[in-house]
Design a protein around this motif. Structure first.
Motif, PDB file in Angstrom:
ATOM      1  N   ALA A 153      41.440  33.860  30.165  1.00 44.48           N
ATOM      2  CA  ALA A 153      42.035  34.597  31.305  1.00 44.48           C
ATOM      3  C   ALA A 153      43.260  35.550  30.791  1.00 44.48           C
ATOM      4  O   ALA A 153      43.651  36.139  31.680  1.00 44.48           O
ATOM      5  CB  ALA A 153      42.265  33.951  32.731  1.00 44.48           C
ATOM      6  N   ARG A 180      38.355  41.415  36.010  1.00 41.92           N
ATOM      7  CA  ARG A 180      38.635  40.395  35.095  1.00 41.92           C
ATOM      8  C   ARG A 180      39.686  41.201  33.924  1.00 41.92           C
ATOM      9  O   ARG A 180      40.131  40.347  33.526  1.00 41.92           O
ATOM     10  CB  ARG A 180      37.575  40.184  34.473  1.00 41.92           C
ATOM     11  N   ARG A 207      43.089  40.500  35.699  1.00 41.50           N
ATOM     12  CA  ARG A 207      43.557  39.305  35.596  1.00 41.50           C
ATOM     13  C   ARG A 207      43.996  39.134  34.073  1.00 41.50           C
ATOM     14  O   ARG A 207      45.175  38.166  34.137  1.00 41.50           O
ATOM     15  CB  ARG A 207      42.069  38.303  35.840  1.00 41.50           C
ATOM     16  N   ALA A 228      34.059  34.945  36.435  1.00 43.48           N
ATOM     17  CA  ALA A 228      35.184  35.636  37.085  1.00 43.48           C
ATOM     18  C   ALA A 228      35.699  34.541  37.976  1.00 43.48           C
ATOM     19  O   ALA A 228      36.872  34.262  38.160  1.00 43.48           O
ATOM     20  CB  ALA A 228      34.794  36.705  38.137  1.00 43.48           C
ATOM     21  N   GLU A 230      37.772  32.204  36.188  1.00 44.72           N
ATOM     22  CA  GLU A 230      39.149  32.733  35.771  1.00 44.72           C
ATOM     23  C   GLU A 230      40.082  32.934  36.667  1.00 44.72           C
ATOM     24  O   GLU A 230      41.128  33.147  36.332  1.00 44.72           O
ATOM     25  CB  GLU A 230      38.680  34.015  35.003  1.00 44.72           C
TER      26      GLU A 230
END
Lengths: 468, 293
Positions: free
Chosen positions: A19, A297, A300, A327, A330
């Motif tokens: 992440a 993502r 993130r 996702a 994460e």
């Protein structure tokens, strides 16, 4: 007899670590793992997976070759039907296609067909027999508009047949959605995409970037002035859609296309590149497809608290199951049955929150999905600095509006028959430009279908006008 | 690669470059723009076309150093190349669809502000060649910042100059000069204004009083410039439009300038941050608290 072992697990980057970086999430099988997973295939007489594959790859056949350790044969088997196995093995929605119809999936886990395809594709890029230009040249010059999956597939098939092919790409980089849309952590650009493209070039396909067909050139000028005998339009999806709610032009509201293009094509996340990107502290992405997952993502990874806002329920999320799963791992928050009604701004005109309403599922609509209905009095705010709209696209009018005799559908997509022939003689089309936003494999399939139609067209012309 | 054939300094921080780009030169029309990228790490920067020569295969651009990327463009010299030069993009000016007959009687007034004077030039030249009457007002802060005056004089029916400090021509704003001309009896059928957003906003407010049809060319933020990203959206007549494919020219009286100006600044703080980092790096400073990460 098939091996009754559980599905071979996929090694992945630890969610907490990945992440924070843009490296690929899945490591992929090694040969030992791939050959073991291949033993799980039942080798069905009537393989449902083949029928469920949009391009009907001979799945049991390539898996049997892989099981026997004959990787070249496995690669050749896939190559009969797909020109981008390393890409499709990574980005196809296998759970609704091949793997979704695997017999093993009824009681347990389906064969990991996608991962096996990816392994074979990657092996081929690394070790496979090098591709050569066609030995025999055939009369016919084809211009391909767009270097995404449709254009690359069409161009390479035609080049293999011996035609002279040139791709015109509008952006500065080749690959279309594979480079501007799908992020590095799902599809490595150097290791995979660049090599797939290099193979197309090895076939003798020429590529010119910075050419916007409809502006720099037109389809007419390609045919009349540049001397092409046929044109394939694979120009992709088009203009990003917005919701039409108040506040959408506030600073901090961007389309997923813009956000992903800044991050992927322009490397905005890398301080050595000049293009800026803004994520703020909290990001909300509106939408539930793969593009929505890619956007959230990416946000993130750029350090933002990230929330998906989707108006239907989890079951209806159109994204690949694997992306949703990744996702969640994460740390992405999912707000299901939530629909934005207004973007709220501060006194400087920047986003401060997304006003939403709770939804519940009502009667099924024409698509068969239960349509969401707003719950009265359920409005609430999600505080955020950036709102990314991932709501799909509408067709780009650039080519259709500058090409005489090229018909479009009511929605503005280019009209083409099942073979990719448009209403203009010698002009073919396929991929998102025809269907609206869809998948890589469908675009690739359409490019290959059109390549066959273009071959037939050129040969009929060659028949009529003998070679000089 | 697109070689720079010629480079000239027009004023402090404003440079003209002639770029070899035969395909663009052949297709360019007044009102259109190009996307420029200096190198592999550069931004895609939209710049309005200042002139084009299909015979030579060249396109002229004029750049003012306002950020990291425009400074990088201007740091290149003749003999060097741009990595990318894509276009022409956007729709050409509407008047190029008019016949010579229709243009002959028409009276245009162009209002050019600062570096916006450059893209005005091909439009005035086109109209002049097709027989229209074209008055041009060029505005600048001071005499040293005036550009394209000689070129413009050759194609304009009348050229008027306004400077904020009165160092040349009319002492005041372009809008005041326009009102003065109208008060003196000048009559126009159409106005085209290209320059800083704030100037275009006030030109629009001024010409509205006279019900003078006015077109502006918006220099919105863009990434791809081909309709893909939507960064350039602008509200025109209450509707969201994409500057890159539906513009860059719009009816000035319908444009929401306040929103457009705010949106132009969307990445300003981020860009300033990067510029500061770059300057620090150039000075040999190594950030110890990770701001350059």
């Amino acid at each position: 007899m098939a091996n009754k072992i559980p599905r071979v697990a996929m090694r992945e980057q630890d969610p907490a670590i990945r992440a924070t970086n843009f490296e690929e999430v899945c490591y992929g099988y090694n040969q030992e793992e791939a050959m073991l997973e291949a033993t799980r295939c039942l080798q069905c007489k009537n393989p449902r997976c083949v029928a469920a594959c949009p391009v009907n790859i001979s799945i049991p056949e390539f898996i049997a070759a892989l099981r026997d350790g004959d990787l070249q044969r496995a690669a050749d088997t896939i190559a009969r039907d797909s020109s981008l196995p390393s890409v499709c093995g990574r980005v196809c929605p296998q759970e609704t296609q091949c793997e979704g119809s695997c017999i093993l999936g009824i009681k347990g886990e389906p064969v990991a067909i996608g991962k096996l395809e990816r392994f074979v594709g990657d092996w081929k890029l690394e070790h496979g027999a090098s591709v050569q230009p066609a030995a025999e040249r055939r009369a016919g010059r084809v211009a391909v508009v767009g270097s995404g999956p449709a254009g690359l597939a069409c161009a390479s098939d035609l080049a293999k047949k011996g035609y002279e092919v040139k791709i015109f790409e509008a952006l500065h980089k080749v690959g279309g959605v594979l480079v501007y849309g799908i992020p590095e952590f799902r599809l490595p650009k150097q290791r995979i995409v660049a090599r797939e493209i290099a193979q197309v070039e090895q076939l003798g396909v020429e590529i010119e970037t910075d050419v916007i067909v409809g502006r720099t050139l037109t389809v007419d000028s390609l045919l009349d002035e540049e001397g092409y005998d046929a044109v394939f339009i694979g120009s992709g999806a088009g203009l990003p859609r917005f919701m039409g709610i108040p506040g959408e032009n506030l600073n901090g509201v961007v389309s997923a296309n813009e956000f992903l293009t800044r991050a992927n094509l322009m490397h905005a996340y890398d301080a050595d590149y000049d293009t800026p990107i803004y994520v703020g502290r909290r990001v909300a992405v509106v939408g539930g497809g793969n593009v929505a997952m890619d956007s959230i993502r990416t946000a993130r990874r750029l350090g933002a608290e990230s929330t998906i806002v989707y108006r239907r329920s989890e079951k209806e999320l159109p994204a690949r199951a694997e992306e949703v799963h990744h996702a969640r791992e994460e740390g992405i928050e999912f707000r299901m049955l939530t629909n934005p009604v207004e973007v709220l701004g501060d006194e400087r005109g920047w986003v401060r929150a997304l006003r939403c309403v709770e939804m519940e599922l009502g009667e099924p609509d024409e698509s068969g999905r239960r349509s969401p209905v707003a719950k009265p009095g359920s409005e609430f705010e999600i505080p955020c600095d950036v709102v990314i709209m991932a709501l799909g696209t509408s067709p780009n009018p650039l080519i259709a509006s500058t090409t005489a005799g090229l018909e479009t559908s009511r929605r503005g997509c280019i009209t083409a028959d099942a073979d990719g022939a448009t209403t203009r003689e010698g002009v073919f089309a396929g991929g998102d430009a025809v269907t609206g936003a869809a998948t890589v494999i469908l675009a690739m399939g359409a490019g290959r279908t059109a390549a066959r139609a273009i071959e037939a067209y050129l040969e009929s012309r060659n028949g009529k006008t003998p070679l000089k | 690669m697109y070689p720079i054939l010629e480079k000239r300094r027009l004023a402090e921080g404003i440079y003209l470059m002639k770029i070899l780009a035969p395909r663009v030169a052949r297709s360019a029309r007044p009102g259109q723009f190009v996307i420029v990228r200096t190198d592999e790490r550069g931004e895609r920067i939209p710049l309005t076309v200042a002139d084009y020569d299909p015979a030579q295969g060249s396109v002229t651009i004029v750049t003012q150093t306002i950020g990291v990327s425009t400074r990088r463009i201007c740091s290149l010299d003749a003999g060097q190349s741009l990595a990318d030069f894509a276009g022409p993009l956007g729709r050409p000016s509407e008047f190029i669809a008019l016949s010579d007959e229709e243009l002959r009687g028409k009276r245009f007034v162009f209002i050019a502000g600062g570096v916006g004077t450059a893209p005005v030039y091909p439009q005035v030249k086109w109209l002049h060649e097709h027989g229209a009457q074209v008055d041009v007002i060029i505005g600048a802060k001071t005499r040293d910042m005036l550009i394209f005056t000689d070129a413009m004089r050759a194609v304009a029916t009348n050229l008027y100059i306004a400077t904020d400090d009165g160092s040349e021509g009319f002492h005041g704003l372009v809008t005041q000069l326009l009102e003065k001309l109208i008060a003196e009896g000048k009559r126009y059928d159409e106005c085209v204004a290209i320059g800083p957003m704030i100037m275009m906003k006030f030109v629009a407010l001024t010409t509205k009083k006279y019900a003078l049809r006015t077109t502006v060319s918006l220099n919105a933020l863009m990434v791809d410039g081909t309709g893909m990203c939507g960064a350039c959206r602008v509200t025109v007549g209450g509707k969201t439009r994409f500057t890159c494919v539906e513009g860059p020219e719009f009816d000035a009286h319908e444009v929401d300038f306040d929103e457009a100006m705010r949106r132009q600044g969307m990445y300003r703080s981020e860009e300033q941050r990067r510029a500061a980092i770059e300057a620090e790096r150039a000075a040999g400073h190594k950030c110890r608290i990770g701001l350059d990460q």
